[in-house]
Design a protein around this motif. Structure first.
Motif, PDB file in Angstrom:
ATOM      1  N   VAL A  15      51.496  40.028  35.150  1.00  0.00           N
ATOM      2  CA  VAL A  15      51.187  38.684  35.632  1.00  0.00           C
ATOM      3  C   VAL A  15      49.771  38.294  35.190  1.00  0.00           C
ATOM      4  CG1 VAL A  15      50.815  37.271  37.688  1.00  0.00           C
ATOM      5  CG2 VAL A  15      52.758  38.860  37.591  1.00  0.00           C
ATOM      6  N   LEU A  16      48.858  39.240  35.310  1.00  0.00           N
ATOM      7  CA  LEU A  16      47.467  38.985  34.950  1.00  0.00           C
ATOM      8  C   LEU A  16      47.323  38.665  33.465  1.00  0.00           C
ATOM      9  CD1 LEU A  16      44.799  39.120  36.589  1.00  0.00           C
ATOM     10  CD2 LEU A  16      44.484  41.411  35.647  1.00  0.00           C
ATOM     11  N   PHE A  17      48.011  39.465  32.646  1.00  0.00           N
ATOM     12  CA  PHE A  17      48.001  39.255  31.203  1.00  0.00           C
ATOM     13  C   PHE A  17      49.394  38.804  30.777  1.00  0.00           C
ATOM     14  CE2 PHE A  17      44.787  42.860  31.512  1.00  0.00           C
ATOM     15  CZ  PHE A  17      43.694  42.006  31.519  1.00  0.00           C
ATOM     16  N   ASN A  18      49.817  37.681  31.333  1.00  0.00           N
ATOM     17  CA  ASN A  18      51.135  37.148  31.028  1.00  0.00           C
ATOM     18  C   ASN A  18      51.290  36.920  29.526  1.00  0.00           C
ATOM     19  OD1 ASN A  18      53.729  35.920  31.642  1.00  0.00           O
ATOM     20  ND2 ASN A  18      52.733  33.971  31.187  1.00  0.00           N
ATOM     21  N   ASP A  19      50.216  36.478  28.899  1.00  0.00           N
ATOM     22  CA  ASP A  19      50.152  36.378  27.446  1.00  0.00           C
ATOM     23  C   ASP A  19      49.308  37.551  26.971  1.00  0.00           C
ATOM     24  OD1 ASP A  19      49.674  35.838  24.797  1.00  0.00           O
ATOM     25  OD2 ASP A  19      49.155  33.735  25.103  1.00  0.00           O
ATOM     26  N   ASN A  37      42.971  31.479  31.912  1.00  0.00           N
ATOM     27  CA  ASN A  37      44.347  31.993  31.936  1.00  0.00           C
ATOM     28  C   ASN A  37      44.481  33.169  32.895  1.00  0.00           C
ATOM     29  OD1 ASN A  37      45.036  30.118  29.989  1.00  0.00           O
ATOM     30  ND2 ASN A  37      44.935  31.562  28.286  1.00  0.00           N
ATOM     31  N   ILE A  38      43.488  34.053  32.858  1.00  0.00           N
ATOM     32  CA  ILE A  38      43.555  35.263  33.694  1.00  0.00           C
ATOM     33  C   ILE A  38      43.294  34.930  35.158  1.00  0.00           C
ATOM     34  CG2 ILE A  38      42.481  37.502  34.130  1.00  0.00           C
ATOM     35  CD1 ILE A  38      41.893  37.580  31.053  1.00  0.00           C
ATOM     36  N   ILE A  39      42.248  34.152  35.425  1.00  0.00           N
ATOM     37  CA  ILE A  39      41.877  33.848  36.806  1.00  0.00           C
ATOM     38  C   ILE A  39      42.968  33.038  37.503  1.00  0.00           C
ATOM     39  CG2 ILE A  39      40.665  31.655  36.548  1.00  0.00           C
ATOM     40  CD1 ILE A  39      39.102  34.626  38.344  1.00  0.00           C
ATOM     41  N   SER A  40      43.760  32.300  36.733  1.00  0.00           N
ATOM     42  CA  SER A  40      44.828  31.505  37.333  1.00  0.00           C
ATOM     43  C   SER A  40      45.930  32.381  37.921  1.00  0.00           C
ATOM     44  CB  SER A  40      45.430  30.549  36.297  1.00  0.00           C
ATOM     45  OG  SER A  40      46.106  31.257  35.276  1.00  0.00           O
ATOM     46  N   ALA A  41      45.960  33.666  37.537  1.00  0.00           N
ATOM     47  CA  ALA A  41      46.947  34.600  38.089  1.00  0.00           C
ATOM     48  C   ALA A  41      46.487  35.220  39.407  1.00  0.00           C
ATOM     49  CB  ALA A  41      47.236  35.712  37.079  1.00  0.00           C
ATOM     50  N   PHE A  42      45.215  35.081  39.763  1.00  0.00           N
ATOM     51  CA  PHE A  42      44.692  35.722  40.967  1.00  0.00           C
ATOM     52  C   PHE A  42      45.406  35.281  42.244  1.00  0.00           C
ATOM     53  CE2 PHE A  42      40.232  37.493  39.800  1.00  0.00           C
ATOM     54  CZ  PHE A  42      40.766  38.103  38.682  1.00  0.00           C
ATOM     55  N   PRO A  43      45.798  33.991  42.381  1.00  0.00           N
ATOM     56  CA  PRO A  43      46.509  33.602  43.610  1.00  0.00           C
ATOM     57  C   PRO A  43      47.839  34.339  43.801  1.00  0.00           C
ATOM     58  CG  PRO A  43      45.632  31.668  42.521  1.00  0.00           C
ATOM     59  CD  PRO A  43      45.464  32.806  41.564  1.00  0.00           C
ATOM     60  N   LYS A  44      48.317  35.015  42.778  1.00  0.00           N
ATOM     61  CA  LYS A  44      49.555  35.778  42.890  1.00  0.00           C
ATOM     62  C   LYS A  44      49.281  37.230  43.298  1.00  0.00           C
ATOM     63  CE  LYS A  44      51.591  32.840  39.335  1.00  0.00           C
ATOM     64  NZ  LYS A  44      52.130  32.747  37.952  1.00  0.00           N
ATOM     65  N   PHE A  45      48.134  37.448  43.929  1.00  0.00           N
ATOM     66  CA  PHE A  45      47.751  38.798  44.348  1.00  0.00           C
ATOM     67  C   PHE A  45      48.755  39.382  45.344  1.00  0.00           C
ATOM     68  CE2 PHE A  45      45.866  36.177  47.685  1.00  0.00           C
ATOM     69  CZ  PHE A  45      46.145  36.912  48.833  1.00  0.00           C
ATOM     70  N   GLU A  46      48.774  40.698  45.407  1.00  0.00           N
ATOM     71  CA  GLU A  46      49.527  41.424  46.424  1.00  0.00           C
ATOM     72  C   GLU A  46      48.560  42.347  47.151  1.00  0.00           C
ATOM     73  OE1 GLU A  46      52.943  43.397  44.726  1.00  0.00           O
ATOM     74  OE2 GLU A  46      53.210  41.818  43.218  1.00  0.00           O
ATOM     75  N   VAL A  47      48.930  42.740  48.356  1.00  0.00           N
ATOM     76  CA  VAL A  47      48.120  43.693  49.128  1.00  0.00           C
ATOM     77  C   VAL A  47      48.837  45.027  49.112  1.00  0.00           C
ATOM     78  CG1 VAL A  47      47.079  44.219  51.364  1.00  0.00           C
ATOM     79  CG2 VAL A  47      47.221  41.838  50.583  1.00  0.00           C
ATOM     80  N   LYS A  48      48.162  46.045  48.567  1.00  0.00           N
ATOM     81  CA  LYS A  48      48.769  47.364  48.415  1.00  0.00           C
ATOM     82  C   LYS A  48      47.832  48.449  48.945  1.00  0.00           C
ATOM     83  CE  LYS A  48      52.448  46.203  45.805  1.00  0.00           C
ATOM     84  NZ  LYS A  48      53.857  46.510  46.163  1.00  0.00           N
ATOM     85  N   ARG A  49      48.410  49.605  49.229  1.00  0.00           N
ATOM     86  CA  ARG A  49      47.620  50.759  49.658  1.00  0.00           C
ATOM     87  C   ARG A  49      46.827  51.301  48.469  1.00  0.00           C
ATOM     88  NH1 ARG A  49      48.562  56.272  49.458  1.00  0.00           N
ATOM     89  NH2 ARG A  49      47.533  57.508  51.084  1.00  0.00           N
ATOM     90  N   ARG A  50      45.533  51.470  48.666  1.00  0.00           N
ATOM     91  CA  ARG A  50      44.655  51.887  47.564  1.00  0.00           C
ATOM     92  C   ARG A  50      45.098  53.199  46.914  1.00  0.00           C
ATOM     93  NH1 ARG A  50      38.050  52.705  47.956  1.00  0.00           N
ATOM     94  NH2 ARG A  50      37.794  53.723  45.930  1.00  0.00           N
ATOM     95  N   GLY A  51      45.480  54.165  47.726  1.00  0.00           N
ATOM     96  CA  GLY A  51      45.883  55.461  47.177  1.00  0.00           C
ATOM     97  C   GLY A  51      47.071  55.363  46.243  1.00  0.00           C
ATOM     98  N   ASP A  52      47.957  54.417  46.494  1.00  0.00           N
ATOM     99  CA  ASP A  52      49.129  54.240  45.641  1.00  0.00           C
ATOM    100  C   ASP A  52      48.771  53.560  44.325  1.00  0.00           C
ATOM    101  OD1 ASP A  52      50.744  55.347  47.627  1.00  0.00           O
ATOM    102  OD2 ASP A  52      51.128  53.387  48.548  1.00  0.00           O
ATOM    103  N   MET A  53      47.667  52.831  44.323  1.00  0.00           N
ATOM    104  CA  MET A  53      47.284  52.038  43.156  1.00  0.00           C
ATOM    105  C   MET A  53      46.391  52.793  42.169  1.00  0.00           C
ATOM    106  SD  MET A  53      48.776  49.064  43.431  1.00  0.00           S
ATOM    107  CE  MET A  53      50.161  50.134  43.901  1.00  0.00           C
ATOM    108  N   GLU A  54      45.720  53.843  42.629  1.00  0.00           N
ATOM    109  CA  GLU A  54      44.732  54.516  41.795  1.00  0.00           C
ATOM    110  C   GLU A  54      45.316  55.122  40.524  1.00  0.00           C
ATOM    111  OE1 GLU A  54      41.619  54.396  41.853  1.00  0.00           O
ATOM    112  OE2 GLU A  54      41.165  53.627  43.838  1.00  0.00           O
ATOM    113  N   LYS A  60      46.537  45.911  38.510  1.00  0.00           N
ATOM    114  CA  LYS A  60      45.087  45.882  38.365  1.00  0.00           C
ATOM    115  C   LYS A  60      44.467  45.622  39.736  1.00  0.00           C
ATOM    116  CE  LYS A  60      43.767  46.124  33.915  1.00  0.00           C
ATOM    117  NZ  LYS A  60      42.689  47.010  33.414  1.00  0.00           N
ATOM    118  N   GLN A  61      43.612  46.523  40.192  1.00  0.00           N
ATOM    119  CA  GLN A  61      42.898  46.332  41.447  1.00  0.00           C
ATOM    120  C   GLN A  61      41.732  45.365  41.208  1.00  0.00           C
ATOM    121  OE1 GLN A  61      41.948  50.264  43.153  1.00  0.00           O
ATOM    122  NE2 GLN A  61      43.463  51.103  41.739  1.00  0.00           N
ATOM    123  N   LEU A  62      41.587  44.373  42.075  1.00  0.00           N
ATOM    124  CA  LEU A  62      40.488  43.420  41.958  1.00  0.00           C
ATOM    125  C   LEU A  62      39.219  44.031  42.547  1.00  0.00           C
ATOM    126  CD1 LEU A  62      42.162  40.016  42.938  1.00  0.00           C
ATOM    127  CD2 LEU A  62      42.021  41.126  40.697  1.00  0.00           C
TER     128      LEU A  62
END
Length: 205
Positions: A15-19, A37-54, A60-62
């Motif tokens: 989503v962040l790098f749709n292109d 282009n990139i910042i416009s994807a930020f509103p599509k954020f999700e909330v995830k557990r940090r340990g699962d994302m590392e 991409k963690q913000l």
């Protein structure tokens, strides 16, 4: 709560790098066409557990990354000490203060969430108050997919100018603070990759 259980803001990489033409390594400013282009994807954020994302490069963690400058041509450099949470960065120098972004339900939009998170980190790490952050502004984005830390993070780069005397480490076991002249930043080492890229791309070193 363990840092691994912390709920953080993430955006799916596709989503962040749709292109894929928007994917980049280094620092890009707000006048770069890819920025919008990139910042416009930020509103599509999700909330995830940090340990699962590392270890999950599908997201991409913000991360807020605030460059602190003084009015006499110096930039704050800090060294990550062994007491810090990210073992992969111990001993490295950085010109960015910040950390992972958390959701702020009372914020009206993603930009407000970003600024609130950046202000919180500056208060916790170097003792700056909201009044001292009146001129904080977003200046660009930083990304580095060439290492395992960078592959799962993207940095929102802020800049703020303050009085040197107003800055003090509130995490002395994790951060050592140094004020360095801008034209001598590149002479210090070793920097973590984001700082290296910003010094190269934004400071022309």
């Amino acid at each position: 709560m363990s840092k691994f259980d912390e709920p953080i803001l993430v955006v799916p990489r596709d989503v962040l790098f749709n292109d894929e033409a928007d994917a980049f390594n280094g620092f890009i400013g707000m006048n770069d066409r890819r920025y919008e282009n990139i910042i416009s994807a930020f509103p599509k954020f999700e909330v995830k557990r940090r340990g699962d994302m590392e270890e999950d490069p599908a997201y991409k963690q913000l991360v807020g990354y605030v460059i602190i400058t003084s009015d006499n041509g110096k930039t704050l450099v800090y060294k990550r000490l062994n007491g810090g949470g990210e073992a992969r960065l111990h001993g490295m120098l950085s010109i960015g203060v910040g950390g992972h972004m958390n959701d702020v339900p009372e914020a009206s939009n993603i930009e407000e969430k970003l600024y609130i998170n950046a202000g919180r980190e500056l208060s916790e790490e170097v003792g700056l108050s909201q009044e001292q952050l009146e001129d904080i502004e977003i200046v660009g984005l930083i990304n580095d997919d060439d290492n395992e830390v960078g592959r799962v993070h993207i940095g929102v780069v802020f800049k703020v100018t303050v009085e040197e005397a107003d800055v003090a480490s509130h995490e002395e076991d994790t951060l050592e603070l140094i004020w360095e002249k801008d034209d001598q930043l590149a002479e210090r080492s070793p920097y973590e990759s984001w700082s290296e890229l910003i010094i190269k791309d934004a400071y022309g070193r």
